[in-house]
Every structure is written in C-alpha cells, then in structure tokens.
Design a protein around this motif. Structure first.
Motif, mmCIF file in Angstrom:
data_model
loop_
_atom_site.group_PDB
_atom_site.id
_atom_site.type_symbol
_atom_site.label_atom_id
_atom_site.label_comp_id
_atom_site.label_asym_id
_atom_site.label_seq_id
_atom_site.Cartn_x
_atom_site.Cartn_y
_atom_site.Cartn_z
ATOM 1 N N TYR A 12 40.395 19.066 1.395
ATOM 2 C CA TYR A 12 39.108 18.729 2.421
ATOM 3 C C TYR A 12 38.588 19.203 2.548
ATOM 4 N N LYS A 46 32.915 15.335 -5.904
ATOM 5 C CA LYS A 46 33.122 15.470 -4.812
ATOM 6 C C LYS A 46 33.366 13.507 -4.344
ATOM 7 N N LYS A 96 33.305 17.638 7.188
ATOM 8 C CA LYS A 96 32.390 16.376 7.134
ATOM 9 C C LYS A 96 30.515 17.091 7.299
ATOM 10 N N TRP A 134 35.201 10.074 0.300
ATOM 11 C CA TRP A 134 36.328 10.718 1.673
ATOM 12 C C TRP A 134 36.139 11.479 1.612
ATOM 13 N N TYR A 135 35.031 12.450 0.558
ATOM 14 C CA TYR A 135 34.771 14.194 1.642
ATOM 15 C C TYR A 135 36.532 14.828 1.145
ATOM 16 N N THR A 136 36.490 14.426 0.142
ATOM 17 C CA THR A 136 37.050 15.679 -0.343
ATOM 18 C C THR A 136 36.763 16.385 -2.055
#
Length: 83
Positions: free
Chosen positions: A80, A57, A83, A60-62
């Motif tokens: 992605y 993980k 969030k 930047w949320y990927t």
C-alpha cells in the motif's frame, strides 16, 4: 497424474493444483508484501526469459508486481502507498 505442489516465500504459502475442478481458469490472487521494490529487484536478478514484470500503481493505492502463468492466472504481490 495432475500436479499438486506448494510454493512459498517466507511465511506465504500457495498450494497449486492441476486437478480438474479445483478452480476457475484465469484466476487472480493478491498477496500483500512489505517491500515491493526488494521483491521486484530479486525477481529481475533471476533473469527469467519470459517473466520480467514491472511495478505498477493501481487505482486503489497500491504498487503491484503481476506474474501471469501460461494459463492466464495472475499472482499479484503488492504494497500500500500513502494516499
């Protein structure tokens, strides 16, 4: 002679070159894919001896799978997260 080749997965195509001056060593490429779990599972099923990356993980949320070649270049495939 230096190697020049194409590798592909679905519609994603990469052109790789050993020609001097084509790029900097220790480069990174990011490729967005839809199903990172299926890609990762398929990679592990191949039972490569020296390349068995995990899913990470990122800040930047990927979620990403990073494959590093012997020269330090990185190929990151990711998807992605919500969030």
């Amino acid at each position: 002679m230096p190697l020049y080749m194409e590798v592909s997965l679905g519609e994603c195509k990469l052109h790789l070159s050993e020609h001097y001056g084509d790029c900097s060593p220790v480069a990174a490429v990011r490729i967005e894919i839809v199903d990172i779990v299926a890609f990762h599972t398929g990679l592990l099923k191949k039972k490569y001896k020296y390349s068995r990356p995990g899913i990470e993980k990122s800040p930047w949320y990927t979620r990403e799978v990073c494959i590093t070649d012997p020269f330090g270049n990185k190929l990151k495939k990711g998807t992605y997260l919500n969030k």
